[in-house]
Motif scaffolding. Structure first.
Motif, PDB file in Angstrom:
ATOM      1  N   GLU A  11      10.407   9.973  -2.495  1.00 38.42           N
ATOM      2  CA  GLU A  11      10.397  11.429  -2.330  1.00 38.42           C
ATOM      3  C   GLU A  11       9.986  12.033  -3.663  1.00 38.42           C
ATOM      4  N   ALA A  12       8.807  12.655  -3.678  1.00 37.32           N
ATOM      5  CA  ALA A  12       8.305  13.240  -4.935  1.00 37.32           C
ATOM      6  C   ALA A  12       7.389  14.407  -4.606  1.00 37.32           C
ATOM      7  N   GLU A  13       7.139  15.205  -5.639  1.00 31.69           N
ATOM      8  CA  GLU A  13       6.218  16.342  -5.499  1.00 31.69           C
ATOM      9  C   GLU A  13       4.939  15.975  -6.245  1.00 31.69           C
ATOM     10  N   VAL A  14       3.891  15.666  -5.504  1.00 29.84           N
ATOM     11  CA  VAL A  14       2.658  15.235  -6.178  1.00 29.84           C
ATOM     12  C   VAL A  14       2.065  16.302  -7.092  1.00 29.84           C
TER      13      VAL A  14
ATOM     14  N   THR B 146       4.632   1.741   1.489  1.00 29.56           N
ATOM     15  CA  THR B 146       5.467   2.711   0.781  1.00 29.56           C
ATOM     16  C   THR B 146       4.949   4.095   1.158  1.00 29.56           C
ATOM     17  N   ALA B 147       5.862   4.945   1.620  1.00 31.80           N
ATOM     18  CA  ALA B 147       5.459   6.290   2.052  1.00 31.80           C
ATOM     19  C   ALA B 147       5.885   7.296   1.002  1.00 31.80           C
ATOM     20  N   LEU B 148       4.910   7.999   0.441  1.00 32.20           N
ATOM     21  CA  LEU B 148       5.202   9.046  -0.547  1.00 32.20           C
ATOM     22  C   LEU B 148       5.194  10.386   0.182  1.00 32.20           C
ATOM     23  N   VAL B 149       6.357  11.038   0.180  1.00 29.59           N
ATOM     24  CA  VAL B 149       6.502  12.287   0.945  1.00 29.59           C
ATOM     25  C   VAL B 149       7.320  13.304   0.156  1.00 29.59           C
ATOM     26  N   ARG B 150       7.250  14.546   0.631  1.00 34.12           N
ATOM     27  CA  ARG B 150       8.122  15.563   0.021  1.00 34.12           C
ATOM     28  C   ARG B 150       9.496  15.481   0.666  1.00 34.12           C
ATOM     29  N   ILE B 151       9.508  15.346   1.984  1.00 40.12           N
ATOM     30  CA  ILE B 151      10.790  15.318   2.705  1.00 40.12           C
ATOM     31  C   ILE B 151      10.780  14.110   3.646  1.00 40.12           C
ATOM     32  N   LYS B 152      11.639  13.155   3.304  1.00 38.80           N
ATOM     33  CA  LYS B 152      11.683  11.881   4.024  1.00 38.80           C
ATOM     34  C   LYS B 152      11.961  12.059   5.521  1.00 38.80           C
ATOM     35  N   ASN B 153      12.841  13.021   5.819  1.00 39.37           N
ATOM     36  CA  ASN B 153      13.251  13.209   7.223  1.00 39.37           C
ATOM     37  C   ASN B 153      12.105  13.543   8.158  1.00 39.37           C
TER      38      ASN B 153
ATOM     39  N   VAL C   3       0.851  -1.188   0.000  1.00 38.49           N
ATOM     40  CA  VAL C   3       0.000   0.000   0.000  1.00 38.49           C
ATOM     41  C   VAL C   3       0.885   1.237   0.000  1.00 38.49           C
ATOM     42  N   LEU C   4       0.561   2.167  -0.889  1.00 37.81           N
ATOM     43  CA  LEU C   4       1.283   3.434  -0.914  1.00 37.81           C
ATOM     44  C   LEU C   4       0.439   4.489  -0.202  1.00 37.81           C
ATOM     45  N   VAL C   5       1.049   5.175   0.765  1.00 43.89           N
ATOM     46  CA  VAL C   5       0.356   6.268   1.452  1.00 43.89           C
ATOM     47  C   VAL C   5       0.916   7.586   0.922  1.00 43.89           C
ATOM     48  N   ALA C   6       0.063   8.347   0.241  1.00 42.35           N
ATOM     49  CA  ALA C   6       0.460   9.682  -0.229  1.00 42.35           C
ATOM     50  C   ALA C   6      -0.012  10.681   0.820  1.00 42.35           C
ATOM     51  N   GLY C   7       0.914  11.565   1.220  1.00 42.56           N
ATOM     52  CA  GLY C   7       0.603  12.452   2.350  1.00 42.56           C
ATOM     53  C   GLY C   7       1.002  11.779   3.652  1.00 42.56           C
ATOM     54  N   ALA C   8       2.001  10.877   3.554  1.00 43.06           N
ATOM     55  CA  ALA C   8       2.404  10.079   4.725  1.00 43.06           C
ATOM     56  C   ALA C   8       2.993  10.928   5.847  1.00 43.06           C
ATOM     57  N   SER C   9       3.379  12.177   5.520  1.00 44.75           N
ATOM     58  CA  SER C   9       3.965  13.037   6.556  1.00 44.75           C
ATOM     59  C   SER C   9       2.907  13.776   7.377  1.00 44.75           C
TER      60      SER C   9
ATOM     61  N   PRO D 132       3.726  16.166 -11.896  1.00 43.97           N
ATOM     62  CA  PRO D 132       3.518  14.777 -12.332  1.00 43.97           C
ATOM     63  C   PRO D 132       4.794  14.087 -12.814  1.00 43.97           C
ATOM     64  N   GLU D 133       5.743  14.888 -13.373  1.00 38.56           N
ATOM     65  CA  GLU D 133       6.971  14.261 -13.887  1.00 38.56           C
ATOM     66  C   GLU D 133       7.767  13.592 -12.758  1.00 38.56           C
ATOM     67  N   THR D 134       7.633  14.092 -11.520  1.00 35.81           N
ATOM     68  CA  THR D 134       8.393  13.488 -10.407  1.00 35.81           C
ATOM     69  C   THR D 134       7.759  12.168  -9.948  1.00 35.81           C
ATOM     70  N   LEU D 135       6.539  11.924 -10.404  1.00 30.95           N
ATOM     71  CA  LEU D 135       5.837  10.686  -9.992  1.00 30.95           C
ATOM     72  C   LEU D 135       6.049   9.547 -10.990  1.00 30.95           C
ATOM     73  N   LYS D 136       6.583   9.914 -12.175  1.00 30.25           N
ATOM     74  CA  LYS D 136       6.649   8.966 -13.291  1.00 30.25           C
ATOM     75  C   LYS D 136       7.292   7.636 -12.874  1.00 30.25           C
TER      76      LYS D 136
END
Ligand SMILES: NC(=O)c1ccc[n+]([C@@H]2O[C@H](COP(=O)([O-])OP(=O)(O)OC[C@H]3O[C@@H](n4cnc5c(N)ncnc54)[C@H](OP(=O)(O)O)[C@@H]3O)[C@@H](O)[C@H]2O)c1
Length: 282
Positions: free
Chosen positions: A50-53, A29-36, A4-10, A56-60
């Motif tokens: 680590e991506a910027e939702v 899987t944690a989708l975040v802007r800043i892992k720390n 399961v991918l959680v977007a907004g995991a932070s 879209p190119e960062t999610l590819k």
């Protein structure tokens, strides 16, 4: 083991979802802007992206080998210069498009309770627009419409810390806010549910007066509540809307509007507001 991918995991809810999913034997899987920002959750996370939702190119090709995506992405207190349409709608649409390309089997979206009664608010318009896109996408989905989280009700606790709580009307409007971990547990339990939409609140239906009293009680302070007439709240909102941008007035208008109506959703969970307020006490 399913992934399961959680977007907004932070975020407040996202962090609790990460924990609950891991406790229920999902690979997270944690989708975040800043892992720390969520380093303390390392033991629950199998993989970070680590991506910027909003880009879209960062999610590819990032959402590979994922069975379910859960998105809690949305603007609450963020001040990134973006609009609700940029984040609550378009960023979630970027995620949905990528999830479809990568063969994800289900998309779970966290929206908001009573959206149909709050259609005038910019935040709600963006959330309803994404919910509609999800419904018509052909992707199996579940939309969660939760009542206010305890994290939001903490605003009343913060006022009590400063000795006076300000409420709209006579303080007798009711709501059943919910604890983030209780909500996360419910979402995880419903991962395989056939339901398409769930409305959910916490176990206690409380008036705003009762919420303020609980806050004063936990703080050991004498109760002091001031009441603002509802007409004045509408007047104040008009002024705030006129003089500020949506980044400023958006969160204020959402908070002020939900405080001027009863908000009672189906009850779930065990955690009481008193228990939560005790964790906020310094
Ligand atoms: N709080 C409530 O009472 C309540 C009630 C009902 C529904 N909801 C909805 O439930 C969802 C989760 O709420 P929450 O309280 O957990 O909110 P939160 O703590 O603010 O978390 C929101 C998440 O969205 C991400 N996000 C926001 N703007 C972003 C951007 N421009 N680019 C990338 N990511 C961005 C945040 O990332 P960063 O950490 O990097 O900022 C964070 O992970 C929201 O959509 C909210 O509207 C909230």
């Amino acid at each position: 083991m399913r992934s399961v991918l959680v977007a907004g995991a932070s975020g407040y809810l996202g962090q609790r979802l990460v924990q609950s999913l891991s406790e229920n034997n999902f690979r997270v899987t944690a989708l975040v802007r800043i892992k720390n920002k969520i380093k303390h959750l390392d033991k629950y996370v199998a993989k970070y992206i680590e991506a910027e939702v909003t880009k879209p190119e960062t999610l590819k090709d990032t959402i590979n080998e994922i069975d379910v995506v859960i998105s809690t992405v949305g603007i609450t207190k963020q001040r990134d210069g973006l609009t609700y349409m940029d984040v609550d709608y378009r960023a979630n649409l970027n995620l949905l498009n990528e999830a479809q390309k990568c063969g994800v089997k289900k998309f779970i979206y966290v929206s908001v309770f009573n959206g149909h009664k709050l259609k005038d608010l910019k935040i709600i318009q963006a959330k309803l627009k994404f919910a509609e896109a999800l419904r018509s996408s052909g992707m199996p989905y579940l939309i969660i419409n939760p009542n206010g989280f305890f994290s939001d009700v903490s605003e009343i606790f913060r006022m009590a810390e400063k000795n006076t709580v300000y409420l709209f009307g006579d303080g007798n409007l009711k709501a059943n806010p919910i604890d983030g971990k209780d909500l996360a547990d419910n979402i995880v339990q419903n991962i395989d549910s056939d339901k398409k939409e769930i409305e959910i609140g916490g176990p206690e239906i409380l008036t705003q007066n009762q919420i303020a009293e609980i806050a004063f009680d936990v703080l050991g302070k004498k109760k002091k509540i001031r009441y603002i007439p509802i007409w004045m709240s509408r007047f104040l909102l008009k002024i705030i809307r006129f003089f500020t941008t949506v980044k400023i007035y958006g969160p204020i208008e959402f908070f002020m509007t939900v405080l001027t109506m009863d908000m009672i959703a189906d009850s779930y969970g065990k955690t009481t507001l008193k228990e939560y307020f005790k964790t906020l006490k310094k």
